[in-house]
Design an enzyme around this catalytic site. Structure first.
Site, mmCIF file in Angstrom:
data_model
loop_
_atom_site.group_PDB
_atom_site.id
_atom_site.type_symbol
_atom_site.label_atom_id
_atom_site.label_comp_id
_atom_site.label_asym_id
_atom_site.label_seq_id
_atom_site.Cartn_x
_atom_site.Cartn_y
_atom_site.Cartn_z
ATOM 1 N N GLU A 57 6.408 -7.739 14.110
ATOM 2 C CA GLU A 57 5.741 -8.036 15.371
ATOM 3 C C GLU A 57 5.693 -9.539 15.599
ATOM 4 O O GLU A 57 5.734 -10.007 16.722
ATOM 5 C CB GLU A 57 4.292 -7.518 15.378
ATOM 6 C CG GLU A 57 4.133 -6.042 15.202
ATOM 7 C CD GLU A 57 3.957 -5.623 13.754
ATOM 8 O OE1 GLU A 57 3.016 -4.879 13.467
ATOM 9 O OE2 GLU A 57 4.771 -6.037 12.898
ATOM 10 N N ARG B 161 0.823 -1.215 0.000
ATOM 11 C CA ARG B 161 0.000 0.000 0.000
ATOM 12 C C ARG B 161 0.853 1.259 0.000
ATOM 13 O O ARG B 161 0.400 2.319 -0.422
ATOM 14 C CB ARG B 161 -0.994 -0.047 1.169
ATOM 15 C CG ARG B 161 -2.095 -1.085 0.930
ATOM 16 C CD ARG B 161 -2.952 -1.325 2.150
ATOM 17 N NE ARG B 161 -2.200 -1.799 3.301
ATOM 18 C CZ ARG B 161 -1.877 -3.076 3.535
ATOM 19 N NH1 ARG B 161 -2.255 -4.012 2.697
ATOM 20 N NH2 ARG B 161 -1.213 -3.414 4.610
#
Length: 188
Positions: A108, A71
């Site tokens: 993460e 994106r």
């Protein structure tokens, strides 16, 4: 469902956070995925977001916008046009056809690497790094490293969404990178 924006909205008035869909438990339980495609699909919201992301950098003489897959390509391309700059994609392994430099980074929940074409950024080029979302800052810091290894001047970074609890903006600022964020969401 995201409500449609009115036909005419004065600049800076639309609440962009309301245009971003939240998908619970994606890609895994406990994660609140912030889907910016709903904002991008609304012409007025997308235009406002690009204008607001570009504004702090308009007088910075940006040579190149570096967009992070995927994106970040959409936002980065739009920002490159707004700033009258070129565009450089930073991609996952195996996606660029020419010789690349790479940078490993931690996510993460795992690790990955980013690639950029050798010679895509000239030494001394003034660059802006762009992505849709910053969480821990791993991908953004890897991109900063790729740019700096190419001897670019990283002027700053611009993001549509920040997850402040995960500390990515703080990590970028600690690496001496100015940041612009439009929307912050608590949690992750």
């Amino acid at each position: 469902m995201v409500p449609a924006a009115p036909a005419v909205i004065p600049a800076g008035v639309m609440k962009l956070a309301d245009m971003i869909r939240t998908i619970p438990n994606y890609p895994k339980p406990g994660i609140m995925f912030r889907d910016v495609t709903t904002l991008m699909g609304n012409r007025l919201a997308f235009e406002q977001a690009v204008d607001e992301m570009a504004e702090p950098w308009r007088e910075s003489m940006i040579d190149l916008v570096i967009g992070i897959e995927a994106r970040g390509f959409i936002l980065g391309g739009a920002l490159a046009v707004a700033l009258k700059a070129g565009f450089v994609p930073v991609r996952k392994p195996g996606k660029l056809p020419f010789e690349t430099i790479r940078e490993d980074y931690e996510l993460e929940y795992g690790s990955d690497e980013l690639h950029m074409h050798v010679g895509a950024v000239d030494p001394g080029a003034r660059v802006l790094i762009v992505d849709d979302l910053i969480a821990t800052g791993g991908t953004a810091l890897a991109t900063v490293s790729l740019a700096r290894r190419s001897h670019a001047d990283v002027v700053g970074a611009s993001f549509l969404v920040e997850l402040p609890e995960l500390g990515g903006v703080a990590r970028l600022r600690a690496a001496n990178v100015q940041c612009k964020v439009l929307v912050a969401f608590e949690g992750h």
